[in-house]
Design a protein around this motif. Structure first.
Motif, PDB file in Angstrom:
ATOM      1  N   VAL A  72       0.879  -1.114   0.035  1.00 21.02           N
ATOM      2  CA  VAL A  72       0.087  -0.055   0.010  1.00 21.02           C
ATOM      3  C   VAL A  72       0.843   1.260  -0.171  1.00 21.02           C
ATOM      4  O   VAL A  72       1.780   1.272   0.830  1.00 21.02           O
ATOM      5  N   TYR A  73       0.619   2.291  -0.852  1.00 22.33           N
ATOM      6  CA  TYR A  73       1.490   3.339  -0.816  1.00 22.33           C
ATOM      7  C   TYR A  73       0.437   4.643  -1.043  1.00 22.33           C
ATOM      8  O   TYR A  73      -0.375   4.672  -2.050  1.00 22.33           O
ATOM      9  N   ASN A  74       0.946   5.591  -0.085  1.00 23.10           N
ATOM     10  CA  ASN A  74       0.047   6.858  -0.295  1.00 23.10           C
ATOM     11  C   ASN A  74       0.428   7.686  -1.256  1.00 23.10           C
ATOM     12  O   ASN A  74       1.427   7.777  -1.819  1.00 23.10           O
ATOM     13  N   GLY A  75      -0.665   8.213  -2.131  1.00 28.52           N
ATOM     14  CA  GLY A  75      -0.716   8.924  -3.221  1.00 28.52           C
ATOM     15  C   GLY A  75      -0.124  10.062  -3.231  1.00 28.52           C
ATOM     16  O   GLY A  75       0.273  10.891  -4.524  1.00 28.52           O
ATOM     17  N   ASP A  76       0.281  10.588  -2.145  1.00 28.84           N
ATOM     18  CA  ASP A  76       0.595  12.188  -2.091  1.00 28.84           C
ATOM     19  C   ASP A  76       2.005  12.197  -1.429  1.00 28.84           C
ATOM     20  O   ASP A  76       2.540  13.270  -0.897  1.00 28.84           O
ATOM     21  N   ILE A  77       3.026  10.990  -1.642  1.00 32.22           N
ATOM     22  CA  ILE A  77       4.201  11.321  -1.242  1.00 32.22           C
ATOM     23  C   ILE A  77       5.297  11.006  -2.385  1.00 32.22           C
ATOM     24  O   ILE A  77       4.917  10.517  -3.385  1.00 32.22           O
ATOM     25  N   LEU A  78       6.318  11.712  -2.086  1.00 33.22           N
ATOM     26  CA  LEU A  78       7.569  11.740  -2.969  1.00 33.22           C
ATOM     27  C   LEU A  78       8.849  10.966  -2.341  1.00 33.22           C
ATOM     28  O   LEU A  78       9.361  11.671  -1.276  1.00 33.22           O
ATOM     29  N   THR A  79       9.179   9.864  -2.586  1.00 29.76           N
ATOM     30  CA  THR A  79      10.301   9.171  -2.027  1.00 29.76           C
ATOM     31  C   THR A  79      10.810   8.300  -2.782  1.00 29.76           C
ATOM     32  O   THR A  79      10.446   7.928  -3.767  1.00 29.76           O
ATOM     33  N   ASP A  80      12.117   8.090  -2.315  1.00 26.59           N
ATOM     34  CA  ASP A  80      13.050   7.011  -3.297  1.00 26.59           C
ATOM     35  C   ASP A  80      13.618   6.044  -2.166  1.00 26.59           C
ATOM     36  O   ASP A  80      14.574   5.297  -2.502  1.00 26.59           O
ATOM     37  N   LEU A  81      13.097   5.844  -0.902  1.00 22.60           N
ATOM     38  CA  LEU A  81      13.672   4.913   0.059  1.00 22.60           C
ATOM     39  C   LEU A  81      13.620   3.895  -0.526  1.00 22.60           C
ATOM     40  O   LEU A  81      12.587   3.070  -1.461  1.00 22.60           O
ATOM     41  N   PRO A  82      14.621   2.664  -0.373  1.00 18.60           N
ATOM     42  CA  PRO A  82      14.597   1.348  -0.905  1.00 18.60           C
ATOM     43  C   PRO A  82      13.368   0.373  -0.293  1.00 18.60           C
ATOM     44  O   PRO A  82      13.551  -0.082   0.783  1.00 18.60           O
ATOM     45  N   LEU A  83      12.524   0.044  -1.202  1.00 20.63           N
ATOM     46  CA  LEU A  83      11.706  -0.718  -0.784  1.00 20.63           C
ATOM     47  C   LEU A  83      11.847  -2.325  -0.629  1.00 20.63           C
ATOM     48  O   LEU A  83      11.212  -2.922   0.062  1.00 20.63           O
TER      49      LEU A  83
END
Length: 306
Positions: free
Chosen positions: A105-116
């Motif tokens: 699940v991923y919030n659509g209002d965030i901007l990130t490049d953390l390693p999933l």
């Protein structure tokens, strides 16, 4: 983990008037919709199937993704109407689309490049029902996390543990399909009470601290402007090659100007964002402003949106 549910139904009240034209996850960030950064992030982690919920201006998604795909990855949209179901209700509403497999699940209002990959590995190896991606720094530190057991123990001290939390919840988490057993279909409900009930009942809700990379919540205009300033150059040129910037226009600071935008001679911009197709007329002086698509900006204006 090859599927993800991306939350696209946000109204974006703190971003008005920007979200009067677009849903929050579709506002442009360096000339393209914010949600596409989430898609890229997920695809890089191995996701090959996307599910997105919609509510506010759902037709904007159809215009943006007319083939219901992104980079050849299929997107299934599910509109929530007439009532927005919040996070937990949204998950329940797409149960048939997600099937019996685990999902992100991923919030659509965030901007990130953390390693999933760290999140996915933690979820798989520890057999958690839910695993939250956390950070040890940020604007809202509300998650209580036991590093020895890698378990979430409380949120905002709602369970009376005496721990208000020292970790940020990134808005990204991995779920076992059994999470559906904890959610009431059709109920308007945030996922936070669901998590708290899981902890209370002893269900295995884990976490992993991922401080690598950057993380931005773009739910406010302040954060939206700040992210553009901080990330300038990382996601391509600030000035789109198709923008028309007349000789005699003055640009100071970090300005992001989209395709087909027009900045007339004599206009002055400082730390301002002009969406694709926006216009700033001669004599305008804009500082920390945002100009939407199809809108003309004029006057001497500071900290306002058009």
């Amino acid at each position: 983990m090859n599927q993800a549910f991306v939350l696209g139904a946000g109204i974006g009240e703190r971003l008005r008037p920007l979200t009067e034209q677009l849903p929050k996850p579709l506002v442009p960030v360096f000339h393209r919709p914010l949600i596409t950064y989430a898609f890229d992030h997920l695809i890089a982690a191995g996701v090959s199937r996307l599910v997105v919920n919609t509510h506010h201006i759902p037709e904007a998604y159809a215009r943006t993704f007319p083939q219901q795909s992104y980079r050849d990855v299929p997107i299934q949209f599910r509109n929530e109407s007439p009532v927005r179901l919040e996070t937990a209700g949204g998950i329940a509403n797409v149960r048939d689309l997600l099937g019996n497999d685990s999902f992100l699940v991923y919030n659509g209002d965030i901007l990130t490049d953390l390693p999933l990959k760290q999140l996915i590995t933690e979820h798989r190896e520890n057999g958690n029902l839910v695993t939250l991606a956390l950070r040890s720094h940020g604007p809202s530190l509300h998650i209580a996390f036991d590093q020895r057991s890698c378990r979430i123990t409380d949120i905002r001290n709602k369970l009376g543990t005496g721990d208000d939390g020292k970790y940020l919840f990134t808005g990204i988490y991995a779920c076992d399909p059994a999470i559906h057993d904890w959610i009431t279909p059709g109920k308007v409900e945030s996922v936070i009470p669901i998590f708290l009930n899981m902890i209370r009942e002893g269900a295995k809700i884990g976490g992993v601290v991922i401080d690598e990379g950057s993380w931005w919540d773009l739910g406010s205009r302040t954060a939206y402007l700040a992210a553009h300033a901080a990330l300038n150059g990382r996601y391509g040129p600030a000035l789109d090659p198709a923008a028309k910037i007349d000789d005699g226009a003055i640009l100071r600071g970090t300005n992001v100007i989209g395709a087909d935008a027009v900045i007339e001679s004599g206009a002055q911009l400082e730390d301002t964002i002009v969406w694709p197709g926006g216009r700033v007329v001669r004599g305008a002086v804009l500082k920390r402003c945002i100009v939407r698509s199809g809108v003309t900006a004029a006057g001497i204006v500071e900290d306002a949106d058009f």
